[in-house]
Every structure is written in structure tokens, then in C-alpha cells.
Design a protein around this motif. Sequence first.
Motif, PDB file in Angstrom:
ATOM      1  N   VAL A 191       0.745  -1.161  -0.079  1.00 33.64           N
ATOM      2  CA  VAL A 191      -0.140  -0.133   0.001  1.00 33.64           C
ATOM      3  C   VAL A 191       0.760   1.297  -0.008  1.00 33.64           C
ATOM      4  N   ASP A 215      -1.919   5.237   3.290  1.00 31.85           N
ATOM      5  CA  ASP A 215      -2.870   4.103   3.690  1.00 31.85           C
ATOM      6  C   ASP A 215      -2.103   3.514   5.221  1.00 31.85           C
ATOM      7  N   PRO A 237      -5.102  -1.002   5.235  1.00 25.79           N
ATOM      8  CA  PRO A 237      -6.054  -1.983   4.635  1.00 25.79           C
ATOM      9  C   PRO A 237      -5.278  -3.341   4.113  1.00 25.79           C
ATOM     10  N   VAL A 260      -4.850  -5.824   1.050  1.00 32.68           N
ATOM     11  CA  VAL A 260      -4.861  -5.906  -0.385  1.00 32.68           C
ATOM     12  C   VAL A 260      -5.274  -7.009  -0.973  1.00 32.68           C
ATOM     13  N   GLY A 272      -9.765  -2.221   6.071  1.00 36.34           N
ATOM     14  CA  GLY A 272     -10.397  -1.923   4.902  1.00 36.34           C
ATOM     15  C   GLY A 272      -9.661  -3.058   4.057  1.00 36.34           C
ATOM     16  N   VAL A 273     -10.323  -3.113   2.696  1.00 33.84           N
ATOM     17  CA  VAL A 273      -9.964  -4.023   1.591  1.00 33.84           C
ATOM     18  C   VAL A 273      -9.594  -3.229   0.335  1.00 33.84           C
ATOM     19  N   ARG A 274      -8.686  -3.281  -0.271  1.00 32.73           N
ATOM     20  CA  ARG A 274      -8.328  -2.909  -1.525  1.00 32.73           C
ATOM     21  C   ARG A 274      -8.098  -3.940  -2.458  1.00 32.73           C
ATOM     22  N   ARG A 275      -8.334  -3.767  -3.650  1.00 30.43           N
ATOM     23  CA  ARG A 275      -8.158  -5.071  -4.782  1.00 30.43           C
ATOM     24  C   ARG A 275      -7.022  -4.558  -5.242  1.00 30.43           C
ATOM     25  N   ALA A 276      -6.391  -5.658  -5.447  1.00 27.62           N
ATOM     26  CA  ALA A 276      -5.105  -5.536  -6.286  1.00 27.62           C
ATOM     27  C   ALA A 276      -5.128  -5.214  -7.567  1.00 27.62           C
TER      28      ALA A 276
END
Length: 113
Positions: A37, A41, A60, A62, A103-107
Motif C-alpha cells: 500500500v 494508507d 488496509p 490488499v 479496509g479492503v483494497r483490490r490488487a
Amino acid sequence: MSVERAGASSGVAGATSVEARALHRIALGIARDAAGVGLDDIAVELGDQRGDLRVTVVVPVVLARSDGTTLADHGEVLRETLVRRLGELASRRVGAVDVRFTGVRRALERRVA
């Protein structure tokens, strides 16, 4: 915070110290790279754990679509990387690493043509 290297003698008197701010920046960089990240972040706090370093990371997670790893897997990689790299770079022993995912992040999956 002084750093001592056992058996490493250059014959020159003196000591090497790592200030708290520098140690914080090192931990922040390690955690950022391990989590994948940006600096905006992630948050890192350092504390004392009976003479060892206690690291708290807020970040977050990933996730890649085809990755198959769990949140626990991501946390374990982050913990192991911080323990190993802080030992290598700052000669600090880490007693505990707390990871809190916010949280969540998409790669981003890139296609190669």
C-alpha cells in the motif's frame, strides 16, 4: 536507542544510535512494502514490550482476485517481515506485532500483451 553488533569491531571507539524517529520511518517503510500500500494508507506505532520492540500496524488489506490467501495469511506475512527486517536493518528485537486491517483494497491485475 543504541545499536550494538556482537563481534564486529572496527577499532574505532564510539557508538551507533538509531533515534526513535528513524526507527519509526524504517518500520513504516517495511510495513508499506510488505502490505503493498501507499504511505498515506498505513500507520505504525512503536512501543516497548519488556525491552523488545512492540509494533502496531494499521493498514488496509490488499486482495487479489485469484490469490487465495486469507486475512490471517496477510497478517502473518506482515508480522514475519517486520520482525526479520527490523532485526536486519536496525538490529532491534521485535517482541510483538499487532496488525489491524481497516479496509479492503483490490490488487490491480495487469495484463501482459
